[in-house]
Design a protein around this motif. Structure first.
Motif, PDB file in Angstrom:
ATOM      1  N   ILE A 111       7.248 -17.180 -13.438  1.00 51.40           N
ATOM      2  CA  ILE A 111       8.671 -17.376 -13.724  1.00 51.40           C
ATOM      3  C   ILE A 111       9.029 -16.283 -14.728  1.00 51.40           C
ATOM      4  O   ILE A 111       8.577 -16.292 -15.867  1.00 51.40           O
ATOM      5  N   GLY A 112       9.764 -15.298 -14.272  1.00 52.63           N
ATOM      6  CA  GLY A 112      10.010 -14.122 -15.088  1.00 52.63           C
ATOM      7  C   GLY A 112       8.757 -13.273 -15.214  1.00 52.63           C
ATOM      8  O   GLY A 112       8.533 -12.645 -16.240  1.00 52.63           O
ATOM      9  N   ALA A 113       7.945 -13.260 -14.148  1.00 50.71           N
ATOM     10  CA  ALA A 113       6.687 -12.515 -14.178  1.00 50.71           C
ATOM     11  C   ALA A 113       6.555 -11.570 -12.984  1.00 50.71           C
ATOM     12  O   ALA A 113       5.470 -11.056 -12.724  1.00 50.71           O
ATOM     13  N   GLY A 114       7.648 -11.361 -12.242  1.00 50.92           N
ATOM     14  CA  GLY A 114       7.608 -10.441 -11.114  1.00 50.92           C
ATOM     15  C   GLY A 114       6.981 -11.051  -9.865  1.00 50.92           C
ATOM     16  O   GLY A 114       6.566 -12.209  -9.855  1.00 50.92           O
ATOM     17  N   ASN A 115       6.900 -10.236  -8.818  1.00 48.23           N
ATOM     18  CA  ASN A 115       6.385 -10.748  -7.540  1.00 48.23           C
ATOM     19  C   ASN A 115       4.924 -10.410  -7.293  1.00 48.23           C
ATOM     20  O   ASN A 115       4.445 -10.487  -6.160  1.00 48.23           O
ATOM     21  N   GLY A 116       4.199 -10.037  -8.356  1.00 45.59           N
ATOM     22  CA  GLY A 116       2.770  -9.797  -8.216  1.00 45.59           C
ATOM     23  C   GLY A 116       1.940 -11.053  -8.357  1.00 45.59           C
ATOM     24  O   GLY A 116       0.722 -11.023  -8.192  1.00 45.59           O
ATOM     25  N   THR A 117       2.582 -12.184  -8.664  1.00 45.31           N
ATOM     26  CA  THR A 117       1.888 -13.473  -8.727  1.00 45.31           C
ATOM     27  C   THR A 117       1.817 -14.061  -7.319  1.00 45.31           C
ATOM     28  O   THR A 117       2.468 -13.588  -6.391  1.00 45.31           O
ATOM     29  N   ASN A 118       1.045 -15.137  -7.181  1.00 47.70           N
ATOM     30  CA  ASN A 118       0.897 -15.760  -5.857  1.00 47.70           C
ATOM     31  C   ASN A 118       2.094 -16.607  -5.461  1.00 47.70           C
ATOM     32  O   ASN A 118       2.266 -16.928  -4.282  1.00 47.70           O
TER      33      ASN A 118
ATOM     34  N   ILE B 139      -3.329  -9.820 -14.178  1.00 51.52           N
ATOM     35  CA  ILE B 139      -3.990 -11.107 -14.416  1.00 51.52           C
ATOM     36  C   ILE B 139      -4.260 -11.816 -13.095  1.00 51.52           C
ATOM     37  O   ILE B 139      -5.344 -12.375 -12.881  1.00 51.52           O
ATOM     38  N   THR B 140      -3.279 -11.793 -12.197  1.00 50.92           N
ATOM     39  CA  THR B 140      -3.445 -12.421 -10.875  1.00 50.92           C
ATOM     40  C   THR B 140      -4.640 -11.838 -10.141  1.00 50.92           C
ATOM     41  O   THR B 140      -5.422 -12.565  -9.509  1.00 50.92           O
ATOM     42  N   SER B 141      -4.811 -10.534 -10.228  1.00 46.30           N
ATOM     43  CA  SER B 141      -5.906  -9.859  -9.517  1.00 46.30           C
ATOM     44  C   SER B 141      -7.278 -10.207 -10.088  1.00 46.30           C
ATOM     45  O   SER B 141      -8.300 -10.031  -9.414  1.00 46.30           O
ATOM     46  N   LYS B 142      -7.310 -10.696 -11.326  1.00 49.04           N
ATOM     47  CA  LYS B 142      -8.577 -11.011 -11.985  1.00 49.04           C
ATOM     48  C   LYS B 142      -8.953 -12.493 -11.869  1.00 49.04           C
ATOM     49  O   LYS B 142     -10.021 -12.896 -12.333  1.00 49.04           O
ATOM     50  N   LEU B 143      -8.088 -13.292 -11.263  1.00 44.72           N
ATOM     51  CA  LEU B 143      -8.332 -14.729 -11.170  1.00 44.72           C
ATOM     52  C   LEU B 143      -8.686 -15.149  -9.746  1.00 44.72           C
ATOM     53  O   LEU B 143      -8.355 -14.453  -8.778  1.00 44.72           O
ATOM     54  N   ASP B 144      -9.320 -16.307  -9.638  1.00 44.14           N
ATOM     55  CA  ASP B 144      -9.663 -16.881  -8.342  1.00 44.14           C
ATOM     56  C   ASP B 144      -8.822 -18.107  -8.023  1.00 44.14           C
ATOM     57  O   ASP B 144      -9.082 -18.789  -7.030  1.00 44.14           O
ATOM     58  N   VAL B 145      -7.835 -18.399  -8.878  1.00 46.06           N
ATOM     59  CA  VAL B 145      -6.951 -19.543  -8.652  1.00 46.06           C
ATOM     60  C   VAL B 145      -5.520 -19.033  -8.482  1.00 46.06           C
ATOM     61  O   VAL B 145      -5.191 -17.932  -8.926  1.00 46.06           O
TER      62      VAL B 145
ATOM     63  N   ARG C  71      -2.944 -19.145  -1.181  1.00 47.20           N
ATOM     64  CA  ARG C  71      -3.329 -17.998  -1.997  1.00 47.20           C
ATOM     65  C   ARG C  71      -4.359 -17.133  -1.266  1.00 47.20           C
ATOM     66  O   ARG C  71      -4.243 -15.908  -1.229  1.00 47.20           O
ATOM     67  N   SER C  72      -5.375 -17.774  -0.696  1.00 40.01           N
ATOM     68  CA  SER C  72      -6.435 -17.026  -0.024  1.00 40.01           C
ATOM     69  C   SER C  72      -5.919 -16.270   1.195  1.00 40.01           C
ATOM     70  O   SER C  72      -6.462 -15.234   1.574  1.00 40.01           O
ATOM     71  N   LYS C  73      -4.841 -16.793   1.800  1.00 36.86           N
ATOM     72  CA  LYS C  73      -4.250 -16.138   2.974  1.00 36.86           C
ATOM     73  C   LYS C  73      -3.098 -15.211   2.596  1.00 36.86           C
ATOM     74  O   LYS C  73      -2.427 -14.657   3.473  1.00 36.86           O
ATOM     75  N   ASP C  74      -2.865 -15.064   1.282  1.00 39.47           N
ATOM     76  CA  ASP C  74      -1.800 -14.202   0.764  1.00 39.47           C
ATOM     77  C   ASP C  74      -0.421 -14.638   1.261  1.00 39.47           C
ATOM     78  O   ASP C  74       0.444 -13.808   1.574  1.00 39.47           O
ATOM     79  N   ILE C  75      -0.221 -15.962   1.331  1.00 33.55           N
ATOM     80  CA  ILE C  75       1.083 -16.527   1.698  1.00 33.55           C
ATOM     81  C   ILE C  75       1.783 -16.945   0.408  1.00 33.55           C
ATOM     82  O   ILE C  75       1.231 -17.740  -0.365  1.00 33.55           O
ATOM     83  N   PRO C  76       2.977 -16.430   0.113  1.00 34.05           N
ATOM     84  CA  PRO C  76       3.671 -16.786  -1.131  1.00 34.05           C
ATOM     85  C   PRO C  76       3.887 -18.291  -1.270  1.00 34.05           C
ATOM     86  O   PRO C  76       4.162 -18.996  -0.296  1.00 34.05           O
TER      87      PRO C  76
END
Length: 314
Positions: A237-244, A226-232, A39-44
């Motif tokens: 699943i059905g949430a698009g590719n903006g998640t980690n 939500i992803t942008s506001k979290l540190d984890v 996540r920290s390295k922005d690797i899916p």
């Protein structure tokens, strides 16, 4: 007697191994820190469900970062009408089957409906039992309602995390709560307040100690926010590719059931069609007596022995 091999004058003699069987060498297992590092390295991050040793071996060999032993197996593998029908003991049987397979994927296990709702002590006891099923169980996944309505589950998750049990929180569409949600519907798309509550729930779970958040059936923009506001790490699943990362049910993605799949699923194979065609070809060849072939699929016996058998037996 086994021959003694003397390695040194100062070492205890050891027995020579006279057999060929070798113990399985377990591959290095992915850890929670590895997932957080991605996540920290922005690797899916990749995650796939598995329900038995066969599907688990596929996930390991395909280098999936994580395996989810989900209660979805109730509907995708066991023929139940709902995940809430799945008995806890039957679920544990499948967890152990998945865990027997060596491989690198980190294993996350659902807490199925009925395993934690009765009371906090009951939920803690069952969580510990799941973790003790196999040392390869790394984390539990717990479905959580919006914090404004679900006052119980966050308390349980806080107790689990305080005891050192890793928890992945599951928000958005939570199948175990489908009745209270009015069915299997997209979440966080009705009002500003609902989106805010979803974000606040995710932050609460992070603060309670959840090392990851799974979001199901949430609008792409909401999940990205939500992803942008979290540190984890977030898994969608059905949430698009903006998640980690992403997770899919293996029977959906491989077309194992031959029926329609949710909108967010991409079929990467059609095992249902392949299997039916294979069995149909087998049936046809058996009826035609073209299988088994004498030259390819049968075992031989020495001619002189067969002559003896004919004389003395036949």
């Amino acid at each position: 007697m086994y021959p003694i091999i003397k390695r040194s004058l100062f070492r205890i003699p050891t027995l020579a191994r006279l057999y060929s069987a070798q113990p399985l060498k377990k591959k290095a297992t992915t850890t929670i820190l590895d997932i957080q590092s991605k996540r920290s390295k922005d690797i899916p991050i990749t995650m796939t469900t598995a329900y038995d040793s066969i599907t688990a071996s596929w996930c390991h060999e395909a280098q999936s970062d994580m395996i989810l032993v989900g209660d979805s197996l109730a509907m995708t593998s066991l023929g139940y009408a709902s995940t809430t029908d799945l008995p806890f003991d039957e679920f544990k049987y499948h967890v152990k089957s998945v865990c027997r397979v060596p491989g690198p994927s980190l294993i996350v296990v659902d807490m199925p409906f009925g395993s934690f709702e009765s009371s906090i002590p009951f939920g803690i006891s069952n969580a510990i039992e799941l973790m003790k099923l196999d040392s390869n169980v790394t984390s539990l996944k717990v479905e959580v309602g919006l914090h404004t309505k679900d006052k119980y589950t966050p308390k349980l998750i806080g107790e689990l995390c305080a005891r050192g049990i890793p928890v992945m929180g599951h928000i958005g569409l939570t199948p175990q709560r489908a009745h209270s949600l009015g069915g299997f519907k997209v979440q966080g798309n009705k009002s500003v307040e609902e989106t805010r509550e979803l974000l606040e729930t995710a932050k609460l779970l992070q603060d309670l100690g959840c090392w990851s958040i799974l979001m199901e059936c949430v609008p792409h923009k909401v999940a990205t926010l939500i992803t942008s506001k979290l540190d984890v790490p977030t898994i969608g699943i059905g949430a698009g590719n903006g998640t980690n990362g992403q997770v899919l049910v293996i029977s959906d993605m491989l077309g194992m059931q031959g029926k329609s799949v949710p909108k967010f699923v991409k079929k990467y194979s059609n095992l249902n069609e392949i299997a039916i065609n294979g069995i149909a070809n087998y049936t046809k060849e058996v009826m035609e007596k073209s299988f088994p072939e004498t030259a390819s699929h049968t075992f031989k016996i020495k001619d002189e022995l067969w002559e003896e058998i004919e004389k003395n037996v036949a």
